[in-house]
Every structure is written in C-alpha cells, then in structure tokens.
Scaffold this motif. Structure first.
Motif, PDB file in Angstrom:
ATOM      1  N   LEU A  30       7.537 -14.209  -1.685  1.00  0.00           N
ATOM      2  CA  LEU A  30       7.708 -13.862  -0.273  1.00  0.00           C
ATOM      3  C   LEU A  30       7.172 -12.466   0.064  1.00  0.00           C
ATOM      4  O   LEU A  30       6.387 -12.327   0.996  1.00  0.00           O
ATOM      5  CB  LEU A  30       9.170 -14.012   0.157  1.00  0.00           C
ATOM      6  N   PRO A  31       7.541 -11.419  -0.682  1.00  0.00           N
ATOM      7  CA  PRO A  31       6.951 -10.116  -0.376  1.00  0.00           C
ATOM      8  C   PRO A  31       5.429 -10.096  -0.552  1.00  0.00           C
ATOM      9  O   PRO A  31       4.720  -9.444   0.215  1.00  0.00           O
ATOM     10  CB  PRO A  31       7.616  -9.162  -1.366  1.00  0.00           C
ATOM     11  N   THR A  32       4.932 -10.823  -1.535  1.00  0.00           N
ATOM     12  CA  THR A  32       3.486 -10.879  -1.750  1.00  0.00           C
ATOM     13  C   THR A  32       2.781 -11.505  -0.554  1.00  0.00           C
ATOM     14  O   THR A  32       1.751 -11.004  -0.093  1.00  0.00           O
ATOM     15  CB  THR A  32       3.159 -11.670  -3.030  1.00  0.00           C
ATOM     16  N   VAL A  33       3.339 -12.595  -0.031  1.00  0.00           N
ATOM     17  CA  VAL A  33       2.751 -13.249   1.141  1.00  0.00           C
ATOM     18  C   VAL A  33       2.778 -12.300   2.340  1.00  0.00           C
ATOM     19  O   VAL A  33       1.789 -12.159   3.055  1.00  0.00           O
ATOM     20  CB  VAL A  33       3.479 -14.575   1.455  1.00  0.00           C
ATOM     21  N   LEU A  34       3.906 -11.642   2.553  1.00  0.00           N
ATOM     22  CA  LEU A  34       4.023 -10.709   3.682  1.00  0.00           C
ATOM     23  C   LEU A  34       3.037  -9.546   3.558  1.00  0.00           C
ATOM     24  O   LEU A  34       2.396  -9.159   4.534  1.00  0.00           O
ATOM     25  CB  LEU A  34       5.453 -10.196   3.793  1.00  0.00           C
ATOM     26  N   ILE A  35       2.914  -9.014   2.368  1.00  0.00           N
ATOM     27  CA  ILE A  35       1.960  -7.915   2.135  1.00  0.00           C
ATOM     28  C   ILE A  35       0.535  -8.405   2.332  1.00  0.00           C
ATOM     29  O   ILE A  35      -0.283  -7.739   2.966  1.00  0.00           O
ATOM     30  CB  ILE A  35       2.155  -7.320   0.723  1.00  0.00           C
ATOM     31  N   GLY A  36       0.206  -9.569   1.812  1.00  0.00           N
ATOM     32  CA  GLY A  36      -1.143 -10.110   1.940  1.00  0.00           C
ATOM     33  C   GLY A  36      -1.534 -10.387   3.385  1.00  0.00           C
ATOM     34  O   GLY A  36      -2.636 -10.034   3.818  1.00  0.00           O
ATOM     35  N   VAL A  37      -0.638 -11.004   4.130  1.00  0.00           N
ATOM     36  CA  VAL A  37      -0.924 -11.310   5.532  1.00  0.00           C
ATOM     37  C   VAL A  37      -1.056 -10.020   6.342  1.00  0.00           C
ATOM     38  O   VAL A  37      -1.960  -9.868   7.165  1.00  0.00           O
ATOM     39  CB  VAL A  37       0.171 -12.232   6.124  1.00  0.00           C
ATOM     40  N   SER A  38      -0.163  -9.077   6.086  1.00  0.00           N
ATOM     41  CA  SER A  38      -0.231  -7.791   6.787  1.00  0.00           C
ATOM     42  C   SER A  38      -1.516  -7.042   6.456  1.00  0.00           C
ATOM     43  O   SER A  38      -2.166  -6.474   7.345  1.00  0.00           O
ATOM     44  CB  SER A  38       0.973  -6.920   6.417  1.00  0.00           C
ATOM     45  N   ALA A  39      -1.886  -7.048   5.182  1.00  0.00           N
ATOM     46  CA  ALA A  39      -3.113  -6.369   4.773  1.00  0.00           C
ATOM     47  C   ALA A  39      -4.335  -7.018   5.409  1.00  0.00           C
ATOM     48  O   ALA A  39      -5.234  -6.318   5.896  1.00  0.00           O
ATOM     49  CB  ALA A  39      -3.233  -6.382   3.235  1.00  0.00           C
ATOM     50  N   ALA A  40      -4.364  -8.333   5.447  1.00  0.00           N
ATOM     51  CA  ALA A  40      -5.495  -9.022   6.052  1.00  0.00           C
ATOM     52  C   ALA A  40      -5.612  -8.702   7.531  1.00  0.00           C
ATOM     53  O   ALA A  40      -6.687  -8.388   8.033  1.00  0.00           O
ATOM     54  CB  ALA A  40      -5.366 -10.540   5.843  1.00  0.00           C
ATOM     55  N   GLY A  41      -4.485  -8.742   8.240  1.00  0.00           N
ATOM     56  CA  GLY A  41      -4.518  -8.437   9.667  1.00  0.00           C
ATOM     57  C   GLY A  41      -4.920  -7.004   9.950  1.00  0.00           C
ATOM     58  O   GLY A  41      -5.778  -6.748  10.823  1.00  0.00           O
ATOM     59  N   LEU A  42      -4.350  -6.079   9.213  1.00  0.00           N
ATOM     60  CA  LEU A  42      -4.657  -4.662   9.427  1.00  0.00           C
ATOM     61  C   LEU A  42      -6.102  -4.341   9.058  1.00  0.00           C
ATOM     62  O   LEU A  42      -6.803  -3.646   9.810  1.00  0.00           O
ATOM     63  CB  LEU A  42      -3.691  -3.804   8.617  1.00  0.00           C
ATOM     64  N   LEU A  43      -6.557  -4.860   7.924  1.00  0.00           N
ATOM     65  CA  LEU A  43      -7.925  -4.575   7.498  1.00  0.00           C
ATOM     66  C   LEU A  43      -8.954  -5.235   8.413  1.00  0.00           C
ATOM     67  O   LEU A  43     -10.010  -4.648   8.673  1.00  0.00           O
ATOM     68  CB  LEU A  43      -8.137  -5.017   6.046  1.00  0.00           C
ATOM     69  N   ARG A  44      -8.665  -6.412   8.917  1.00  0.00           N
ATOM     70  CA  ARG A  44      -9.592  -7.044   9.865  1.00  0.00           C
ATOM     71  C   ARG A  44      -9.634  -6.249  11.165  1.00  0.00           C
ATOM     72  O   ARG A  44     -10.684  -6.173  11.806  1.00  0.00           O
ATOM     73  CB  ARG A  44      -9.178  -8.476  10.147  1.00  0.00           C
ATOM     74  N   LEU A  45      -8.513  -5.670  11.556  1.00  0.00           N
ATOM     75  CA  LEU A  45      -8.469  -4.847  12.764  1.00  0.00           C
ATOM     76  C   LEU A  45      -9.266  -3.562  12.571  1.00  0.00           C
ATOM     77  O   LEU A  45     -10.042  -3.155  13.448  1.00  0.00           O
ATOM     78  CB  LEU A  45      -7.012  -4.518  13.129  1.00  0.00           C
ATOM     79  N   LEU A  46      -9.111  -2.939  11.400  1.00  0.00           N
ATOM     80  CA  LEU A  46      -9.772  -1.654  11.151  1.00  0.00           C
ATOM     81  C   LEU A  46     -11.244  -1.778  10.773  1.00  0.00           C
ATOM     82  O   LEU A  46     -12.075  -0.999  11.215  1.00  0.00           O
ATOM     83  CB  LEU A  46      -9.016  -0.899  10.040  1.00  0.00           C
ATOM     84  N   ILE A  47     -11.541  -2.743   9.908  1.00  0.00           N
ATOM     85  CA  ILE A  47     -12.909  -2.882   9.389  1.00  0.00           C
ATOM     86  C   ILE A  47     -13.717  -3.909  10.170  1.00  0.00           C
ATOM     87  O   ILE A  47     -14.909  -3.736  10.409  1.00  0.00           O
ATOM     88  CB  ILE A  47     -12.880  -3.252   7.884  1.00  0.00           C
ATOM     89  N   GLY A  48     -13.085  -4.976  10.539  1.00  0.00           N
ATOM     90  CA  GLY A  48     -13.776  -6.013  11.306  1.00  0.00           C
ATOM     91  C   GLY A  48     -14.116  -7.236  10.552  1.00  0.00           C
ATOM     92  O   GLY A  48     -14.045  -7.449   9.442  1.00  0.00           O
TER      93      GLY A  48
END
Length: 99
Positions: A81-99
């Motif tokens: 569960l924490p891994t999924v939450l971290i992964g989804v958050s990282a994907a969303g944040l990195l797509r927002l910042l990097i594109g």
C-alpha cells in the motif's frame, strides 16, 4: 477530459483486481487451503498491479522512468500500500514537473 478508452481500461483493471480478490473466497469458501495455495491467492492482486506498472519499463518519458525508479526503491522498503501510494504520487508529481 479523460479518453473513453482510458476510462474503460481503468474500470476493467479495477474489475479484474476485484475478481481476483473475491473469486478465491467465493470458489473456495468451504475448503481449507494449504500454505502453497494461500500464497498463490495472496499474490494474484500483485500480479495485476505489475501488469499496470510494466509498460513504464518501455516508456521514453523521463517522468515515467523516474517514477518507476522511485516506485522500485519504495518497494524495497515498504509494503504494497505505501509503495503504491508513493509510486502514484511520484508519477503525478514528476509528470507535472517534467512533462
């Protein structure tokens, strides 16, 4: 706006995940499972999750590849569960910042 194909895929994956969890209980509710069968039943939802993550391995997007690396690092330290939450958050944040 979300694409109809994407929405359909998400709903289908959610349905498959639900069926893998509930299917074992419905089919085997009156039986006692051995250790090996129990391990298989517990691993099935993780297999569905891997099928969602696997396309990131062939992605050319730097944000997706970085999110994959973050998710793999989290998987070595945390439960699912924490891994999924971290992964989804990282994907969303990195797509927002990097594109």
């Amino acid at each position: 706006m979300i694409d109809a194909t994407t929405l359909f895929t998400i709903v289908l994956m959610a349905g498959v995940t639900y069926l893998t969890r509930i299917g074992g209980y419905v089919v085997l509710r009156n039986r006692t499972l051995g250790a090996r069968a129990t391990a298989v039943m517990e691993a099935a939802p993780g297999c569905v999750l891997i099928s969602v993550i696997a396309p990131a391995f062939v992605s050319k997007s730097p944000a997706d590849l970085l999110a994959l690396a973050v998710t793999l690092a989290a998987a070595t330290r945390f439960s699912m569960l924490p891994t999924v939450l971290i992964g989804v958050s990282a994907a969303g944040l990195l797509r927002l910042l990097i594109g």
